[in-house]
Design an enzyme around this catalytic site. Structure first.
Site: not given
Length: 414
Positions: A68, A104, A262
């Protein structure tokens, strides 16, 4: 009907409409004054019987790689859980930095193994280790080169589970790169979970579309397919992906509620870590097989909207359901190849879930949609706890509005 009652009802309807509009947005900042703690906001943990499962397994001994935007190891929920990792982004390769300005990757790591320290977010596998693999500064695409290097690195450095919470298109020249990296991970016995995408369309994105990758769709708080969740024949599993608490992008000390495949992917990855920690002698094929066998669903499987169903680790950890089967046969590849596989033959104890969701509070469930329905309007099983919670919430909101109206009217009359 008195004027006060009509006014109160109008205000209640308006407030509920505003609430619905807020929920529909991509990311919603949590209110400054919270009437409930973080743990109670993590609705999916209660639905999955997390507290009971953690008495059996916590993810200890399992390393989950998070490919990520990096992982901030300084946030309270992740202290002591994050390995050095590797940064494949940019010219200077090295350790993953701790900034992760996008947040994220940090949020995905927290959803997987957050400790819940200081009133923070608790992960589904709170004792799993996180191996951060930075492949970009954002979840934008065109990063197949760094991502495929990251997959190999993760496998070579002990990751049994690889979480890829992004999805995007791939041209013909990139697909072979994805295939080679995924096949490498499969030969090494690792499981790769990837998001199906958030366009709400029947489309295949990568790496979720690569054979053998566990493509994950998102469910809402009612156990239905989220309207934004992409779907297709490649979908393998589904997991909660709506109102998932996370740290705000613009301030790591504030919390937001986020929607997306996600978060669903992170929960699925954490589920695999949880099951694997309870059965460390199983292979990845066996872990995946019991996840597919015990998944919650209505109607025939696989469904193009939820695959084999919603993840239900309590069925494995608390009920002992699911037959691990052949350690050397990948059940997803066998099913995708059109041949019979252990995954397509649910074990006898879970046969009842073919036509109705389990009455147990072990996770959200969904069902297939008819062809002329829009994506996300799935008529999935709605757990009783969710119905009761929703009804109570609506009554509470209307009650507060009416009470406020009474107070204002009383003040005016005085």
């Amino acid at each position: 009907m008195s004027p006060l009652t009509r006014a109160a009802r109008k205000r209640a309807v308006g407030l509920l409409g505003a609430m619905a509009a807020v929920v529909a947005t991509w990311t919603v900042a949590a209110p400054a004054a919270q009437a409930e703690d973080m743990r109670s906001r993590q609705w999916y943990l209660d639905a999955m019987k997390a507290d009971e499962m953690w008495k059996v397994a916590t993810g200890k001994g399992i390393t989950v790689a998070v490919l990520d935007t990096g992982v901030d190891s300084t946030v309270s929920e992740l202290r002591g859980k994050v390995l050095p990792g590797r940064n494949f982004n940019g010219q200077g390769l090295g350790r993953v930095d701790e900034k992760d300005t996008n947040r994220h990757g940090t949020n995905m790591a927290i959803v997987i193994s957050g400790s819940g320290t200081n009133g923070g977010i608790k992960g589904i596998a709170p004792d799993a280790q996180i191996l951060p693999v930075k492949i970009g500064d954002s979840t934008s695409f065109g990063i197949v080169g760094t991502a495929t290097k990251g997959i190999r690195y993760a496998v070579d450095n002990g990751a049994r589970v690889i979480n890829i919470s992004f999805a995007g298109p791939a041209d013909e020249t990139e697909i072979p790169q994805w295939r080679e990296a995924v096949e490498y991970a499969q030969r090494k016995g690792a499981l790769i979970f990837a998001g199906s995408g958030n366009e709400g369309l029947a489309m295949k994105v990568h790496p979720a579309a690569i054979p053998g990758v566990v493509a994950v769709g998102a469910l809402d708080t009612k156990g239905k397919v989220a309207k934004f969740s992409n779907y297709g024949s490649h979908l393998a599993l589904a997991a909660p992906g709506v109102e998932i608490p996370s740290r705000c992008i613009d301030n790591k000390n504030k919390y937001c509620a986020a929607d997306g495949t996600s978060g669903a992917t992170a929960i699925a990855s954490g589920t695999a870590a949880l099951i694997w920690s309870a059965h460390p002698d199983w292979t990845g094929n066996q872990v995946l097989r019991v996840m597919m066998e015990t998944a919650g669903h209505n109607g025939p499987v696989p469904s193009k909207y939820i695959g084999y169903g919603s993840v239900r680790p309590a069925q494995v950890l608390l009920e002992g359901k699911g037959n691990p089967g052949d350690p050397d046969v990948n059940p997803l590849l066998a099913a995708q190849g059109g041949g019979q596989s252990p995954a397509s033959k649910p074990s006898e104890p879970s046969q009842a879930s073919q036509t109705s969701p389990s009455p147990e509070n072990t996770g959200a469930s969904g069902s297939d949609q008819v062809e002329d329905q829009a994506a996300g309007s799935d008529e999935g099983g709605f757990p009783l706890w969710a119905i009761v919670a929703s009804a109570v919430a609506v009554v509470a909101v209307i009650g507060l509005v009416v009470a406020a109206g009474v107070r204002r009217r009383a003040s005016t009359d005085a």
